[in-house]
Design a protein around this motif. Structure first.
Motif, PDB file in Angstrom:
ATOM      1  N   ILE A 180       0.444  -1.232   0.368  1.00  0.00           N
ATOM      2  CA  ILE A 180      -0.223  -0.161   0.300  1.00  0.00           C
ATOM      3  C   ILE A 180       0.340   1.082   0.706  1.00  0.00           C
ATOM      4  O   ILE A 180       1.347   1.836   0.554  1.00  0.00           O
ATOM      5  CB  ILE A 180      -0.850   0.661   1.596  1.00  0.00           C
ATOM      6  CG1 ILE A 180      -1.972  -1.567   1.782  1.00  0.00           C
ATOM      7  CG2 ILE A 180      -1.883   1.251   1.848  1.00  0.00           C
ATOM      8  CD1 ILE A 180      -2.279  -0.813   2.866  1.00  0.00           C
ATOM      9  N   GLN A 181       0.483   2.188  -0.657  1.00  0.00           N
ATOM     10  CA  GLN A 181       0.929   3.976  -0.616  1.00  0.00           C
ATOM     11  C   GLN A 181       0.143   4.533  -0.933  1.00  0.00           C
ATOM     12  O   GLN A 181      -0.969   4.393  -1.500  1.00  0.00           O
ATOM     13  CB  GLN A 181       2.193   4.227  -2.201  1.00  0.00           C
ATOM     14  CG  GLN A 181       2.886   5.723  -1.819  1.00  0.00           C
ATOM     15  CD  GLN A 181       3.137   6.010  -3.084  1.00  0.00           C
ATOM     16  OE1 GLN A 181       3.736   4.925  -4.131  1.00  0.00           O
ATOM     17  NE2 GLN A 181       3.808   7.487  -2.318  1.00  0.00           N
ATOM     18  N   ASN A 182       0.587   5.550   0.155  1.00  0.00           N
ATOM     19  CA  ASN A 182      -0.759   6.248   1.490  1.00  0.00           C
ATOM     20  C   ASN A 182      -0.578   7.864   0.627  1.00  0.00           C
ATOM     21  O   ASN A 182       0.202   8.262   1.568  1.00  0.00           O
ATOM     22  CB  ASN A 182      -0.789   6.142   2.800  1.00  0.00           C
ATOM     23  CG  ASN A 182      -2.714   7.267   2.601  1.00  0.00           C
ATOM     24  OD1 ASN A 182      -2.824   7.854   2.123  1.00  0.00           O
ATOM     25  ND2 ASN A 182      -2.407   7.012   3.883  1.00  0.00           N
ATOM     26  N   ASP A 183      -0.768   8.462  -0.150  1.00  0.00           N
ATOM     27  CA  ASP A 183      -0.044   9.784  -0.794  1.00  0.00           C
ATOM     28  C   ASP A 183      -0.494  10.596  -0.504  1.00  0.00           C
ATOM     29  O   ASP A 183      -1.767  10.661  -0.706  1.00  0.00           O
ATOM     30  CB  ASP A 183      -0.300   9.810  -1.783  1.00  0.00           C
ATOM     31  CG  ASP A 183       0.726  10.771  -2.669  1.00  0.00           C
ATOM     32  OD1 ASP A 183       0.882  11.791  -2.310  1.00  0.00           O
ATOM     33  OD2 ASP A 183       1.785  11.098  -4.331  1.00  0.00           O
ATOM     34  N   LEU A 184      -0.784  11.416   0.845  1.00  0.00           N
ATOM     35  CA  LEU A 184      -1.495  12.704   1.407  1.00  0.00           C
ATOM     36  C   LEU A 184      -2.848  11.767   1.871  1.00  0.00           C
ATOM     37  O   LEU A 184      -4.354  12.408   2.022  1.00  0.00           O
ATOM     38  CB  LEU A 184      -1.457  13.697   0.796  1.00  0.00           C
ATOM     39  CG  LEU A 184       0.333  14.256   0.557  1.00  0.00           C
ATOM     40  CD1 LEU A 184       0.137  15.230  -0.224  1.00  0.00           C
ATOM     41  CD2 LEU A 184       0.973  14.579   1.939  1.00  0.00           C
ATOM     42  N   GLY A 185      -3.543  10.615   2.003  1.00  0.00           N
ATOM     43  CA  GLY A 185      -4.975  10.459   1.835  1.00  0.00           C
ATOM     44  C   GLY A 185      -4.739  10.014   3.294  1.00  0.00           C
ATOM     45  O   GLY A 185      -4.082   9.715   4.190  1.00  0.00           O
ATOM     46  N   THR A 186      -6.256   9.296   3.708  1.00  0.00           N
ATOM     47  CA  THR A 186      -6.334   8.747   5.194  1.00  0.00           C
ATOM     48  C   THR A 186      -6.763   7.853   5.081  1.00  0.00           C
ATOM     49  O   THR A 186      -7.457   6.559   4.456  1.00  0.00           O
ATOM     50  CB  THR A 186      -7.683   9.243   5.617  1.00  0.00           C
ATOM     51  OG1 THR A 186      -7.325  10.296   5.823  1.00  0.00           O
ATOM     52  CG2 THR A 186      -8.263   8.219   7.350  1.00  0.00           C
ATOM     53  N   LEU A 187      -5.452   6.211   5.864  1.00  0.00           N
ATOM     54  CA  LEU A 187      -6.087   5.382   5.704  1.00  0.00           C
ATOM     55  C   LEU A 187      -6.249   4.129   7.119  1.00  0.00           C
ATOM     56  O   LEU A 187      -5.233   4.788   8.169  1.00  0.00           O
ATOM     57  CB  LEU A 187      -4.590   3.940   5.082  1.00  0.00           C
ATOM     58  CG  LEU A 187      -4.569   3.173   4.878  1.00  0.00           C
ATOM     59  CD1 LEU A 187      -5.122   2.059   4.036  1.00  0.00           C
ATOM     60  CD2 LEU A 187      -2.381   2.327   4.512  1.00  0.00           C
ATOM     61  N   THR A 188      -6.691   3.228   7.357  1.00  0.00           N
ATOM     62  CA  THR A 188      -7.379   2.524   7.892  1.00  0.00           C
ATOM     63  C   THR A 188      -7.423   1.197   8.112  1.00  0.00           C
ATOM     64  O   THR A 188      -8.073   0.448   7.020  1.00  0.00           O
ATOM     65  CB  THR A 188      -8.958   3.286   9.201  1.00  0.00           C
ATOM     66  OG1 THR A 188      -8.890   4.374   9.053  1.00  0.00           O
ATOM     67  CG2 THR A 188      -8.981   2.057   9.830  1.00  0.00           C
TER      68      THR A 188
END
Length: 199
Positions: A180-188
């Motif tokens: 997973i790459q989270n690029d300035l989002g919100t991940l739960t």
């Protein structure tokens, strides 16, 4: 809710099936599965409790996960709409722009597979997307992040909630975030395993 099952062949066999759907009304008498036919969806083949009847192919039943996502994103209530995915392997590269939920029947039964030739899922558009009960596997990107999943930076902050799932066997070559790459989002992540990914 809209439903997805594999359609390896659109020809309606002697058993009334086209791919994994049972065609209960061949609306145009073509002996092939076409838009408008009435079908029966089998969530888990061995569990009749999951079966759903009376679905219209092309409206509430689909052969591709992306087609179902696109249908949901045309719905004003898309954030409340679920794409229910049956048991099986779905070789697709998915994009969710409008939120909504992808729900499989379990991470050992529903597989979203990138075929080692592209990312499995991209989330964008500034909405809330939810995924549960699936395995995200065999995604592969080169010189980019997020072989399995990327929450893209498209100027809008997207949210992704992943539950009861497995993210495994994905590769981001020469970049970050094999799984997973989270690029300035919100991940739960809730009750989700991220393992054996490479970056």
């Amino acid at each position: 809710t809209v439903y997805v099952d594999n359609v390896a062949s659109t020809a309606i066999g002697m058993d009334g099936k086209a791919g994994d759907y049972e065609v209960t009304n061949d609306a145009d008498d073509s002996n092939t599965l076409t838009v408008g036919d009435i079908v029966k969806w089998f969530g888990i083949v061995a569990d009749a409790a999951d079966d759903v009847t009376g679905l219209v192919f092309g409206t509430t039943a689909f052969g591709l996960v992306q087609d179902a996502i696109d249908q949901v994103e045309n719905n004003f209530y898309r954030d409340l709409t679920t794409v229910q995915i049956a048991e099986g392997i779905f070789f697709e590269h998915l994009q969710m722009d409008g939120g909504g939920s992808l729900v499989g029947v379990g991470s050992a039964l529903t597989f979203l597979d990138g075929s080692e030739n592209g990312r499995v899922l991209e989330v964008r558009g500034g909405n809330v997307a939810r995924i549960s009960g699936v395995a995200i596997q065999n995604g592969r990107v080169n010189n980019a992040g997020g072989g399995g999943i990327v929450i893209a930076n498209d100027g809008e902050q997207s949210t992704l909630i992943v539950s009861d799932s497995v993210i495994t066997g994905n590769v981001a070559q020469n970049d970050f975030g094999g799984g997973i790459q989270n690029d300035l989002g919100t991940l739960t992540l809730i009750n989700t395993t991220v393992t054996n990914n490479t970056a």
